[in-house]
Scaffold this motif. Sequence first.
Motif, PDB file in Angstrom:
ATOM      1  N   VAL A   1      32.221  32.477  21.031  1.00  9.45           N
ATOM      2  CA  VAL A   1      31.511  31.545  20.147  1.00  9.45           C
ATOM      3  C   VAL A   1      31.123  32.228  18.838  1.00  9.45           C
ATOM      4  N   ALA A   2      30.501  33.417  18.941  1.00 12.09           N
ATOM      5  CA  ALA A   2      29.956  34.093  17.765  1.00 12.09           C
ATOM      6  C   ALA A   2      31.038  34.525  16.785  1.00 12.09           C
ATOM      7  N   VAL A   3      32.174  34.995  17.296  1.00 17.02           N
ATOM      8  CA  VAL A   3      33.245  35.466  16.412  1.00 17.02           C
ATOM      9  C   VAL A   3      34.546  34.724  16.745  1.00 17.02           C
ATOM     10  N   GLN A   4      34.409  33.437  16.880  1.00 15.34           N
ATOM     11  CA  GLN A   4      35.573  32.628  17.206  1.00 15.34           C
ATOM     12  C   GLN A   4      36.447  32.404  15.971  1.00 15.34           C
ATOM     13  N   ARG A   5      37.666  32.012  16.236  1.00 19.09           N
ATOM     14  CA  ARG A   5      38.641  31.708  15.186  1.00 19.09           C
ATOM     15  C   ARG A   5      38.032  30.715  14.196  1.00 19.09           C
ATOM     16  N   CYS A   6      38.093  31.068  12.915  1.00 21.10           N
ATOM     17  CA  CYS A   6      37.510  30.183  11.907  1.00 21.10           C
ATOM     18  C   CYS A   6      38.511  29.100  11.521  1.00 21.10           C
ATOM     19  N   ASP A   7      38.078  28.173  10.671  1.00 18.82           N
ATOM     20  CA  ASP A   7      38.947  27.048  10.303  1.00 18.82           C
ATOM     21  C   ASP A   7      39.794  27.316   9.064  1.00 18.82           C
ATOM     22  N   GLY A   8      39.622  28.521   8.444  1.00 13.63           N
ATOM     23  CA  GLY A   8      40.417  28.817   7.257  1.00 13.63           C
ATOM     24  C   GLY A   8      40.156  27.877   6.095  1.00 13.63           C
ATOM     25  N   ASN A   9      38.947  27.291   6.067  1.00 15.50           N
ATOM     26  CA  ASN A   9      38.565  26.366   4.991  1.00 15.50           C
ATOM     27  C   ASN A   9      39.479  25.146   4.903  1.00 15.50           C
ATOM     28  N   PHE A  10      39.992  24.737   6.053  1.00 12.30           N
ATOM     29  CA  PHE A  10      40.823  23.522   6.075  1.00 12.30           C
ATOM     30  C   PHE A  10      40.288  22.574   7.137  1.00 12.30           C
ATOM     31  N   PRO A  11      40.064  21.314   6.821  1.00 14.20           N
ATOM     32  CA  PRO A  11      40.405  20.653   5.550  1.00 14.20           C
ATOM     33  C   PRO A  11      39.316  20.773   4.480  1.00 14.20           C
ATOM     34  N   PHE A  12      38.098  21.248   4.869  1.00 11.09           N
ATOM     35  CA  PHE A  12      37.018  21.342   3.896  1.00 11.09           C
ATOM     36  C   PHE A  12      36.516  22.787   3.817  1.00 11.09           C
TER      37      PHE A  12
ATOM     38  N   SER B   1      34.227  25.732   4.254  1.00 11.10           N
ATOM     39  CA  SER B   1      33.154  26.002   5.206  1.00 11.10           C
ATOM     40  C   SER B   1      32.556  27.393   5.048  1.00 11.10           C
ATOM     41  N   HIS B   2      33.314  28.332   4.451  1.00 11.03           N
ATOM     42  CA  HIS B   2      32.855  29.705   4.268  1.00 11.03           C
ATOM     43  C   HIS B   2      33.834  30.393   3.316  1.00 11.03           C
ATOM     44  N   ALA B   3      33.470  31.577   2.860  1.00 13.88           N
ATOM     45  CA  ALA B   3      34.384  32.401   2.053  1.00 13.88           C
ATOM     46  C   ALA B   3      35.020  31.629   0.907  1.00 13.88           C
ATOM     47  N   ALA B   4      34.237  30.777   0.277  1.00  7.84           N
ATOM     48  CA  ALA B   4      34.770  29.963  -0.820  1.00  7.84           C
ATOM     49  C   ALA B   4      33.837  30.037  -2.023  1.00  7.84           C
ATOM     50  N   THR B   5      34.432  30.184  -3.213  1.00  7.23           N
ATOM     51  CA  THR B   5      33.643  30.157  -4.437  1.00  7.23           C
ATOM     52  C   THR B   5      33.591  28.723  -4.966  1.00  7.23           C
TER      53      THR B   5
ATOM     54  N   ALA C   1      23.852  39.902   7.398  1.00  3.48           N
ATOM     55  CA  ALA C   1      24.613  39.380   6.261  1.00  3.48           C
ATOM     56  C   ALA C   1      24.932  37.895   6.378  1.00  3.48           C
ATOM     57  N   GLU C   2      24.963  37.355   7.594  1.00  9.43           N
ATOM     58  CA  GLU C   2      25.268  35.921   7.717  1.00  9.43           C
ATOM     59  C   GLU C   2      24.210  35.057   7.038  1.00  9.43           C
ATOM     60  N   HIS C   3      23.048  35.654   6.755  1.00  7.81           N
ATOM     61  CA  HIS C   3      21.975  34.914   6.080  1.00  7.81           C
ATOM     62  C   HIS C   3      21.923  35.222   4.582  1.00  7.81           C
ATOM     63  N   SER C   4      22.870  35.995   4.076  1.00  9.10           N
ATOM     64  CA  SER C   4      22.896  36.307   2.644  1.00  9.10           C
ATOM     65  C   SER C   4      23.896  35.412   1.917  1.00  9.10           C
ATOM     66  N   PHE C   5      23.913  35.538   0.585  1.00  8.70           N
ATOM     67  CA  PHE C   5      24.812  34.748  -0.263  1.00  8.70           C
ATOM     68  C   PHE C   5      24.714  33.248   0.048  1.00  8.70           C
ATOM     69  N   GLY C   6      23.493  32.791   0.269  1.00 12.47           N
ATOM     70  CA  GLY C   6      23.282  31.376   0.569  1.00 12.47           C
ATOM     71  C   GLY C   6      23.543  31.008   2.007  1.00 12.47           C
ATOM     72  N   GLY C   7      23.914  31.982   2.823  1.00 15.22           N
ATOM     73  CA  GLY C   7      24.146  31.714   4.241  1.00 15.22           C
ATOM     74  C   GLY C   7      25.450  31.021   4.537  1.00 15.22           C
ATOM     75  N   GLY C   8      26.347  30.937   3.538  1.00 14.08           N
ATOM     76  CA  GLY C   8      27.593  30.227   3.762  1.00 14.08           C
ATOM     77  C   GLY C   8      28.836  31.037   3.455  1.00 14.08           C
ATOM     78  N   TRP C   9      28.700  32.346   3.325  1.00 14.24           N
ATOM     79  CA  TRP C   9      29.857  33.150   2.963  1.00 14.24           C
ATOM     80  C   TRP C   9      30.579  33.704   4.189  1.00 14.24           C
ATOM     81  N   PHE C  10      29.837  34.277   5.120  1.00 18.89           N
ATOM     82  CA  PHE C  10      30.462  34.941   6.257  1.00 18.89           C
ATOM     83  C   PHE C  10      30.793  33.970   7.385  1.00 18.89           C
ATOM     84  N   ALA C  11      31.991  34.126   7.943  1.00 19.24           N
ATOM     85  CA  ALA C  11      32.361  33.436   9.176  1.00 19.24           C
ATOM     86  C   ALA C  11      31.920  34.310  10.339  1.00 19.24           C
ATOM     87  N   GLY C  12      31.390  33.686  11.372  1.00 20.37           N
ATOM     88  CA  GLY C  12      30.949  34.438  12.539  1.00 20.37           C
ATOM     89  C   GLY C  12      29.473  34.740  12.498  1.00 20.37           C
ATOM     90  N   LYS C  13      28.922  35.077  13.661  1.00 20.65           N
ATOM     91  CA  LYS C  13      27.491  35.317  13.798  1.00 20.65           C
ATOM     92  C   LYS C  13      27.229  36.662  14.459  1.00 20.65           C
TER      93      LYS C  13
END
Length: 710
Positions: free
Chosen positions: A58-69, A71-75, A39-51
């Motif tokens: 590294v693969a499932v590290q704490r994400c940035d919560g889309n701050f300040p830009f 990065s994922h899970a954003a419409t 799934a990390e390669h679906s929806f343009g490859g930018g929806w899922f956080a983690g690998k």
Amino acid sequence: MSSRQPLFLVAFLCVLGASAPAGAQAVYGYADLHSHLMAEHSFGGGWFAGKLEGPMDVAVQRCDGNFPFKSHAATRFPVVSELLGDDTGWHEGKKRGYDRRQCQYFLGIKIPGTCPQTHFEQWPMWNAIAHQQMWQGWLQQAYQNGLRVMVVSVAESNFLCSNTAPSTRRYDCDEMASIKRQISAAQGFVSRNSGWVGIATTPAQARSLIQQGKLALVLAVEVTQLFPSGDYLAQLDELRSMGVRSVQVVHHADNRFGGAAPIKELIGAANKIETITFSEQTRINDIVCRNGSGSSGTCNGDTYLNERGLTAEGDALVRAMMDRGMLVDVAHLSRKGFVNVYQIAQQRGNYPLLYSHAHMWNTIDSSVDRHEKYIKQDEIQMITNTGGMVGLRTGPEPTVQYGSAVSNSCQGSARSFAQSLMYAVDNGLKVGFGADLNGFTSQLKPRYNFFGCYSDFNQINNAGGPNDLHKKGLAHVGLLPTLMSDLQAVGTPSYYLDHLNRSAENFLQMWERSASMATVQTGNWTGWLNRDGPSGSGDWEGLSDFVLAGQTCSSPVGIECQNTSGVNWTQTGEVYTCAPTVGGICNNANQSDGYCQDYRVRFLCPMSGTFSYSASNTNSAQQNTPTHNVLLNAGQTIQLGTCSVSGASGSGDTYLRLYGPGGTQVAVNDDSCGLLTYMSFTATQSGTYQIRAGCYSSNSCSGTVAYTIQ
């Protein structure tokens, strides 16, 4: 477990041993019939956080919560991201995967907010729709504790992809390109992890992998824009050559093959986005539902159903899948389409039908907006009549109480799932999980909940405290074994759990029956070819070299690669490329020990095909000729031409010659259809034949040469 269960299992395994193929060991363990490993390669490859791959930190590290830009899970819409889910948009406070941070200090004073917090405190969770649930460590945990088969759904949605934030996309939103990319990624994953996982393209191969102590993956395709144009049978064979063994006819919207099960939430999302953008974006909200008298109305899965079933092309596609012994997955079909497929299955001697992820209509509470993907009693009967199988969705929907064995006192949890499991088994269904992990959907809820599940909350505390499933629900694939234990803990009788524990064997038997009913040979295999050794930079068994040497066809639809000891490339542990359009390639520099094994390959050549050309001054196809290789077995007949064969065309005075394995001309034609060309030839020896395409005399011409082999 009860004290009686070991004796039951002994008897049960004896029964399984009697039903498994001769010489094959029965498989004990469960199957997940629908999850999204890539799934990390679906929806343009930018929806899922983690690998999927890599160390946990590294693969499932704490994400940035889309701050300040972003990065994922954003419409691409300012507010929609925040309303879509708990882990989308700016999910401050809910971004804790593995926290790799180290405390920062200023003048010896700890800086607030820089220190690591509890790992995985907020993700993954049962309601995660944008954070990785399939990390390899969790998958391996599931495999080590009972998961034996996983059907890997490579899925894509142009609608969802095109509405993600453009800045986060790594790929375009073409659905067919996406699934091919995901298939390649799955093959790479298996190559790098061949010690414990493999891709199975036959049930025998799946059994072999499991007997070796490995998880068997089976590739399936789930897209809305399936084969949107062109020759869908050739494209189906192309997917088969890439290892795909199951294809859903439809997904979220009606397509060229049939009608989809309307899903209210998706229709609402499509309506909103088209209102915002003032544009038609998808056919998701174009579905027309009618009642028994023909009046249109709001789709409800019961009295108002999608008016569309299988189209003529859909009928042909389903029959082609059955011809090839593929697993026919009826998930997401409209009820009318489901009936159409069942009618074809009946005509084929009850060809088994798979419903890879579904809810039971009669057990899901009526407060839920049920739809056509919730299967009814008559559809259960269709599946059981064909000897098919259902993957039960592990979703959070509330259920009705079924029987008295398990109290349904904690809605949306393992207790609710138990109601559907018992109902399905009592109605004759063979069932496995249909988890749909990483499928943009929620999972079973936690039972450790003071407000919603008070009695369970106390019970769990008194039993020593909660585990991850109790606290997080079905948050990731590694918790499937814990779910099995939890189903037992809430009182699910062993009879029903044993049905899950034989789901892998039931799946393999269903697949074996499908494969045994195949009627069409999809191609001709070459012999094993080996032109290179691993000295130098590596082992290079390139397609172009074999075509040039006249050892294979120009456009193979399949390939098998193994080392010279006969071990499949996926089991060698080496980084290797095995693709019908390329051949087999092993680079010494990519190996951990710096050295490749010696490999051999064989190609699957198609039974039909086309190639286009434009030429001049060919001296009636004797010089300057475009060429195309085909593989014929003795006794097979090839029909080819720029006319009279489906897909053929030409302009000018075309000319064709056919040369045999020894380089001797075996057939020639000039003007069979006016100035265009057609000929038929029956091979007297097996080997690679070469089509030479040209024009009469020194003239110029062009065309598409089409051929069929029977």
